[in-house]
Design an enzyme around this catalytic site. Structure first.
Site, PDB file in Angstrom:
ATOM      1  N   LYS A  35       0.821  -1.221   0.000  1.00  0.00           N
ATOM      2  CA  LYS A  35       0.000   0.000   0.000  1.00  0.00           C
ATOM      3  C   LYS A  35       0.851   1.267   0.000  1.00  0.00           C
ATOM      4  CE  LYS A  35      -1.108   0.504   4.866  1.00  0.00           C
ATOM      5  NZ  LYS A  35      -2.185   0.779   5.786  1.00  0.00           N
ATOM      6  N   GLY A 182       6.619   1.117  28.737  1.00  0.00           N
ATOM      7  CA  GLY A 182       6.930  -0.240  28.278  1.00  0.00           C
ATOM      8  C   GLY A 182       8.440  -0.454  28.209  1.00  0.00           C
ATOM      9  N   GLU A 189      15.534  -0.544  23.559  1.00  0.00           N
ATOM     10  CA  GLU A 189      16.423  -0.136  22.455  1.00  0.00           C
ATOM     11  C   GLU A 189      16.383   1.380  22.271  1.00  0.00           C
ATOM     12  OE1 GLU A 189      16.598  -4.187  19.698  1.00  0.00           O
ATOM     13  OE2 GLU A 189      15.679  -2.419  18.839  1.00  0.00           O
ATOM     14  N   GLU A 205       7.687   0.429  33.382  1.00  0.00           N
ATOM     15  CA  GLU A 205       7.339  -0.929  32.935  1.00  0.00           C
ATOM     16  C   GLU A 205       6.367  -1.563  33.925  1.00  0.00           C
ATOM     17  OE1 GLU A 205       7.694  -3.258  30.413  1.00  0.00           O
ATOM     18  OE2 GLU A 205       6.686  -4.613  31.805  1.00  0.00           O
ATOM     19  N   HIS A 446      41.073 -17.998  20.090  1.00  0.00           N
ATOM     20  CA  HIS A 446      41.407 -17.194  21.261  1.00  0.00           C
ATOM     21  C   HIS A 446      42.099 -15.918  20.817  1.00  0.00           C
ATOM     22  CE1 HIS A 446      42.546 -16.166  25.334  1.00  0.00           C
ATOM     23  NE2 HIS A 446      43.785 -15.965  24.905  1.00  0.00           N
TER      24      HIS A 446
HETATM   25  P1  FAD Z   1       5.562  -5.804   8.070  1.00  0.00           P
HETATM   26  O1  FAD Z   1       7.007  -5.571   8.044  1.00  0.00           O
HETATM   27  O2  FAD Z   1       4.753  -5.058   9.083  1.00  0.00           O
HETATM   28  O3  FAD Z   1       5.030  -5.452   6.604  1.00  0.00           O
HETATM   29  C1  FAD Z   1       3.686  -5.476   6.293  1.00  0.00           C
HETATM   30  C2  FAD Z   1       3.463  -4.652   5.047  1.00  0.00           C
HETATM   31  O4  FAD Z   1       2.152  -4.891   4.554  1.00  0.00           O
HETATM   32  C3  FAD Z   1       3.553  -3.144   5.293  1.00  0.00           C
HETATM   33  O5  FAD Z   1       4.444  -2.554   4.376  1.00  0.00           O
HETATM   34  C4  FAD Z   1       2.120  -2.644   5.042  1.00  0.00           C
HETATM   35  O6  FAD Z   1       2.078  -1.347   4.478  1.00  0.00           O
HETATM   36  C5  FAD Z   1       1.616  -3.673   4.044  1.00  0.00           C
HETATM   37  N1  FAD Z   1       0.156  -3.801   4.021  1.00  0.00           N
HETATM   38  C6  FAD Z   1      -0.686  -3.949   5.060  1.00  0.00           C
HETATM   39  N2  FAD Z   1      -1.970  -4.124   4.621  1.00  0.00           N
HETATM   40  C7  FAD Z   1      -1.916  -4.076   3.259  1.00  0.00           C
HETATM   41  C8  FAD Z   1      -2.886  -4.215   2.236  1.00  0.00           C
HETATM   42  N3  FAD Z   1      -4.172  -4.487   2.507  1.00  0.00           N
HETATM   43  N4  FAD Z   1      -2.476  -4.095   0.956  1.00  0.00           N
HETATM   44  C9  FAD Z   1      -1.172  -3.850   0.651  1.00  0.00           C
HETATM   45  N5  FAD Z   1      -0.211  -3.740   1.593  1.00  0.00           N
HETATM   46  C10 FAD Z   1      -0.579  -3.865   2.865  1.00  0.00           C
HETATM   47  N6  FAD Z   1      12.383  -7.564  14.280  1.00  0.00           N
HETATM   48  C11 FAD Z   1      13.577  -8.206  14.265  1.00  0.00           C
HETATM   49  O7  FAD Z   1      13.605  -9.406  13.966  1.00  0.00           O
HETATM   50  N7  FAD Z   1      14.738  -7.551  14.527  1.00  0.00           N
HETATM   51  C12 FAD Z   1      14.762  -6.238  14.871  1.00  0.00           C
HETATM   52  O8  FAD Z   1      15.826  -5.669  15.118  1.00  0.00           O
HETATM   53  C13 FAD Z   1      13.529  -5.542  14.931  1.00  0.00           C
HETATM   54  N8  FAD Z   1      13.500  -4.238  15.251  1.00  0.00           N
HETATM   55  C14 FAD Z   1      12.303  -3.578  15.258  1.00  0.00           C
HETATM   56  C15 FAD Z   1      12.293  -2.240  15.626  1.00  0.00           C
HETATM   57  C16 FAD Z   1      11.106  -1.545  15.672  1.00  0.00           C
HETATM   58  C17 FAD Z   1      11.100  -0.081  16.068  1.00  0.00           C
HETATM   59  C18 FAD Z   1       9.889  -2.189  15.306  1.00  0.00           C
HETATM   60  C19 FAD Z   1       8.588  -1.438  15.300  1.00  0.00           C
HETATM   61  C20 FAD Z   1       9.884  -3.529  14.943  1.00  0.00           C
HETATM   62  C21 FAD Z   1      11.095  -4.239  14.941  1.00  0.00           C
HETATM   63  N9  FAD Z   1      11.143  -5.594  14.612  1.00  0.00           N
HETATM   64  C22 FAD Z   1      12.337  -6.248  14.609  1.00  0.00           C
HETATM   65  C23 FAD Z   1       9.924  -6.341  14.257  1.00  0.00           C
HETATM   66  C24 FAD Z   1       9.804  -6.451  12.722  1.00  0.00           C
HETATM   67  O9  FAD Z   1       9.809  -5.159  12.157  1.00  0.00           O
HETATM   68  C25 FAD Z   1       8.545  -7.196  12.344  1.00  0.00           C
HETATM   69  O10 FAD Z   1       8.485  -8.437  13.022  1.00  0.00           O
HETATM   70  C26 FAD Z   1       8.518  -7.451  10.844  1.00  0.00           C
HETATM   71  O11 FAD Z   1       8.542  -6.240  10.129  1.00  0.00           O
HETATM   72  C27 FAD Z   1       7.264  -8.251  10.445  1.00  0.00           C
HETATM   73  O12 FAD Z   1       7.305  -8.456   9.074  1.00  0.00           O
HETATM   74  P2  FAD Z   1       5.977  -8.707   8.231  1.00  0.00           P
HETATM   75  O13 FAD Z   1       6.450  -9.001   6.849  1.00  0.00           O
HETATM   76  O14 FAD Z   1       5.113  -9.684   8.899  1.00  0.00           O
HETATM   77  O15 FAD Z   1       5.167  -7.324   8.251  1.00  0.00           O
HETATM   78  P1  NAD Z   2       6.932  -5.824  23.879  1.00  0.00           P
HETATM   79  O1  NAD Z   2       5.823  -6.775  23.982  1.00  0.00           O
HETATM   80  O2  NAD Z   2       8.322  -6.322  23.688  1.00  0.00           O
HETATM   81  O3  NAD Z   2       6.970  -4.908  25.182  1.00  0.00           O
HETATM   82  C1  NAD Z   2       5.858  -4.192  25.652  1.00  0.00           C
HETATM   83  C2  NAD Z   2       6.088  -3.897  27.128  1.00  0.00           C
HETATM   84  O4  NAD Z   2       5.100  -2.987  27.580  1.00  0.00           O
HETATM   85  C3  NAD Z   2       5.993  -5.150  27.997  1.00  0.00           C
HETATM   86  O5  NAD Z   2       7.182  -5.275  28.748  1.00  0.00           O
HETATM   87  C4  NAD Z   2       4.774  -4.876  28.871  1.00  0.00           C
HETATM   88  O6  NAD Z   2       4.866  -5.439  30.155  1.00  0.00           O
HETATM   89  C5  NAD Z   2       4.754  -3.343  28.902  1.00  0.00           C
HETATM   90  N1  NAD Z   2       3.441  -2.765  29.231  1.00  0.00           N
HETATM   91  C6  NAD Z   2       2.216  -3.146  28.773  1.00  0.00           C
HETATM   92  N2  NAD Z   2       1.250  -2.377  29.329  1.00  0.00           N
HETATM   93  C7  NAD Z   2       1.871  -1.489  30.143  1.00  0.00           C
HETATM   94  C8  NAD Z   2       1.409  -0.436  31.003  1.00  0.00           C
HETATM   95  N3  NAD Z   2       0.114  -0.126  31.157  1.00  0.00           N
HETATM   96  N4  NAD Z   2       2.342   0.278  31.682  1.00  0.00           N
HETATM   97  C9  NAD Z   2       3.664  -0.002  31.580  1.00  0.00           C
HETATM   98  N5  NAD Z   2       4.139  -0.996  30.799  1.00  0.00           N
HETATM   99  C10 NAD Z   2       3.257  -1.719  30.085  1.00  0.00           C
HETATM  100  O7  NAD Z   2       6.518  -4.802  22.714  1.00  0.00           O
HETATM  101  P2  NAD Z   2       7.333  -3.635  22.016  1.00  0.00           P
HETATM  102  O8  NAD Z   2       8.559  -3.306  22.784  1.00  0.00           O
HETATM  103  O9  NAD Z   2       6.322  -2.560  21.768  1.00  0.00           O
HETATM  104  O10 NAD Z   2       7.737  -4.281  20.651  1.00  0.00           O
HETATM  105  C11 NAD Z   2       6.726  -4.734  19.723  1.00  0.00           C
HETATM  106  C12 NAD Z   2       7.223  -5.898  18.920  1.00  0.00           C
HETATM  107  O11 NAD Z   2       8.266  -5.500  18.054  1.00  0.00           O
HETATM  108  C13 NAD Z   2       7.754  -6.992  19.803  1.00  0.00           C
HETATM  109  O12 NAD Z   2       6.984  -8.141  19.560  1.00  0.00           O
HETATM  110  C14 NAD Z   2       9.159  -7.209  19.373  1.00  0.00           C
HETATM  111  O13 NAD Z   2       9.451  -8.565  19.175  1.00  0.00           O
HETATM  112  C15 NAD Z   2       9.294  -6.453  18.056  1.00  0.00           C
HETATM  113  N6  NAD Z   2      10.608  -5.804  18.084  1.00  0.00           N
HETATM  114  C16 NAD Z   2      11.712  -6.595  17.984  1.00  0.00           C
HETATM  115  C17 NAD Z   2      12.970  -6.022  18.066  1.00  0.00           C
HETATM  116  C18 NAD Z   2      14.174  -6.898  17.983  1.00  0.00           C
HETATM  117  O14 NAD Z   2      14.038  -8.039  17.558  1.00  0.00           O
HETATM  118  N7  NAD Z   2      15.354  -6.432  18.350  1.00  0.00           N
HETATM  119  C19 NAD Z   2      13.110  -4.662  18.257  1.00  0.00           C
HETATM  120  C20 NAD Z   2      11.964  -3.895  18.383  1.00  0.00           C
HETATM  121  C21 NAD Z   2      10.716  -4.486  18.280  1.00  0.00           C
END
Ligand code: FAD
Ligand code: NAD
Length: 468
Positions: A35, A182, A189, A205, A446
């Site tokens: 999209k 949270g 991070e 948290e 090492h």
């Molecule tokens: P997404 O990456 O969410 O992609 C879904 C896509 O579908 C989007 O581009 C959206 O626009 C599109 N879409 C939705 N509905 C429609 C529709 N109807 N038609 C057309 N397009 C549509 N994971 C890690 O493993 N390592 C990390 O270091 C890490 N860091 C992260 C940091 C942050 C700040 C965040 C928010 C997430 C992080 N994650 C990380 C989690 C990771 O980004 C997600 O798990 C991953 O992007 C999921 O991939 P996906 O393909 O399922 O969906």
């Molecule tokens: P998360 O589930 O990791 O953490 C959310 C936190 O919010 C939890 O610790 C929870 O206890 C806390 N929380 C919930 N309600 C609350 C309240 N009322 N007050 C205070 N704390 C509260 O979710 P996230 O950090 O938002 O990340 C979202 C997803 O993105 C995760 O599933 C994660 O795997 C993915 N992600 C992955 C990476 C990575 O792989 N390095 C980096 C960023 C995000």
């Protein structure tokens, strides 16, 4: 029925683009629908990639500020150009977007820009503003529409001062102070990134320690280290509300003693998890079902209630991780060609890119206890590693959990320098069911951080560590 494509993937995140590439490689006539104008989804545009770029820049700033002088390196005036740091994030993202455009062309995958909505199980419309809707038919579909940030009842994310990770990665000014709701993966991070450049960061948290989905010892250790570095941690404290007062945000929470408290900051980052995203898909025109949490329901083959429609990644159950989405994309497409690819979800590692890094795979100690599975434990501190001392990175430990009878590895949990890379060897060990004893018999260069794993295996196997 003749269809335009063999495979149409909806969503171009890591799940979607990986599935599309594999499908094209296997000879499917493939299209991808996204999209937004750029490919890559959450991970590339507002997730993994820009957050890691920001963590890297701020880590360099921190090293120069705090570590260099200890090592005899004297640096003059140190300045941070925040807009330039954010511009670099954008540039890194763009390189990845360009890379994906190249891969789509290379693999002859047709890209449709617009929202994909089901008409029935073999047909979708793609709607893009200013264009006539297109109808696209296909034998198979993969829903890979990912997730969006969640919020709490009573908190309105205005994207101005009450923000999600998406805004936090591209702020125009360096915040003086930030409250993060949270202490999960995003919370710790982005807390690290902002704290390193001088923002006063407070994490509130709900649980009694950070990153509560990982092994508890990791969260406790990370909490100690982040507190020591100057981040304020308030655990065991649910947040109740956040209000934009114009020039700041007022956040209220209940502290661990049940007292109502209030805190004010320039910005409030809401990082309380993400919810799967299915808006616009018009699933009601198909038999595809959602579960109670709004996630697309799939069977063990990632097939929805419509046998030709699959779903992968953040939009279905399981950890919201880019590599989990990618693995699922490959598994679906390989499966359609008769190549069995079963995902063992217990062997998907989780990594947190703080410093030190945190990484884990397999059972946590809490899960083993809860399931009544016996285990033995080997824990080795980086303080006793020559390599860690050489680079002033002595914080943290490696913890190995293994089966007491045969020594099979049940879980490995690391907090320390380069944990993100070290965990790969633990994944291999688990996948090939190696024992801790076997893992003590191979050579580790090492001095390396990997030697800490060897000592932890020596301890869990009962042989005893060499270095403590
Ligand atoms: P997404 O990456 O969410 O992609 C879904 C896509 O579908 C989007 O581009 C959206 O626009 C599109 N879409 C939705 N509905 C429609 C529709 N109807 N038609 C057309 N397009 C549509 N994971 C890690 O493993 N390592 C990390 O270091 C890490 N860091 C992260 C940091 C942050 C700040 C965040 C928010 C997430 C992080 N994650 C990380 C989690 C990771 O980004 C997600 O798990 C991953 O992007 C999921 O991939 P996906 O393909 O399922 O969906
Ligand atoms: P998360 O589930 O990791 O953490 C959310 C936190 O919010 C939890 O610790 C929870 O206890 C806390 N929380 C919930 N309600 C609350 C309240 N009322 N007050 C205070 N704390 C509260 O979710 P996230 O950090 O938002 O990340 C979202 C997803 O993105 C995760 O599933 C994660 O795997 C993915 N992600 C992955 C990476 C990575 O792989 N390095 C980096 C960023 C995000």
């Amino acid at each position: 029925m003749a269809t335009d494509f063999d495979m149409v993937v909806i969503g171009s995140g890591p799940g979607g683009y990986t599935a599309a590439i594999r499908a094209a490689q296997l000879g499917f006539r493939t299209a991808i629908v996204e999209k937004y104008k750029v490919l890559g989804g959450t991970c590339t545009n507002v997730g993994c990639i820009p957050s890691k770029a920001m963590l890297d820049s701020t880590e360099n700033f921190d090293i120069i500020q705090h570590k260099a002088s200890k090592q005899g390196i004297e640096v003059g005036n140190l300045n941070l150009n925040f807009p330039a740091l954010v511009d670099r994030n954008k540039n890194v993202v763009k390189q990845n977007n360009d890379g994906l455009n190249f891969l789509m062309k290379k693999n002859k995958i047709q890209v449709f820009t617009g929202v994909g909505s089901f008409v029935n199980n073999t047909s979708i419309t793609v709607t893009n503003e200013g264009e006539a809707p297109k109808t696209v038919t296909s034998q198979y579909f993969i829903i890979a529409t990912g997730s969006k940030p969640s919020t709490l009842p009573g908190i309105n994310i205005d994207k101005q001062r009450i923000i999600t990770s998406t805004e936090a990665l591209y702020l125009k000014e360096k915040p003086g102070s930030m409250v993060i709701i949270g202490g999960g993966v995003i919370g710790v991070e982005l807390a690290s990134a902002y704290h390193r450049i001088g923002t006063k960061v407070t994490i509130i948290e709900y649980a009694d320690s950070l990153i509560p989905t990982m092994d508890k010892e990791l969260g406790k250790e990370l909490g100690k280290l982040l507190s020591k570095s100057g981040i304020e941690l308030i655990t065991g404290s649910p947040v109740k509300s956040a209000e934009n007062t114009g020039s700041s945000v007022k956040v209220t929470y209940t502290d661990a003693n049940k007292a109502e408290k209030e805190i004010t900051a320039d910005y409030c980052l809401v990082a309380v998890g993400r919810k799967s995203y299915t808006a616009g898909l018009a699933l009601e025109n198909t038999k595809v079902k959602l579960d109670a949490k709004g996630m697309v329901e799939v069977n063990e083959n990632l097939q929805t209630a419509e046998p030709n429609i699959y779903a992968i990644g953040d939009v279905i159950r399981g950890a919201m991780l880019a590599h989990k989405a990618e693995d699922e994309g490959i598994a679906v497409v390989d499966g359609l060609k008769g190549h069995q690819h079963k995902i063992n979800y217990l062997r998907i590692p989780g990594v947190v890119y703080t410093w030190p890094e945190v990484a884990g795979v397999g059972y946590t100690e809490e899960q083993l206890k809860a399931e009544g599975i016996e285990y033995r434990k080997g824990k080795f501190p980086f303080l006793a590693s020559g390599r860690a001392r050489a680079s002033d990175d002595t914080d943290g430990f490696v913890k190995v959990l293994s089966d007491p009878k045969y020594g099979e590895i049940l879980g490995v949990h690391i907090i320390g320098a380069r944990a993100a890379d070290l965990i790969a060897s633990a994944v291999i060990a688990m996948e090939f069911e190696l024992t801790d004893t076997e893992l003590t018999k191979i050579s580790y260069a090492h001095p390396t951080f990997a030697e800490a794993l060897k000592d932890a295996f020596l301890i869990s196997s009962g042989k005893g560590a060499i270095n403590i």
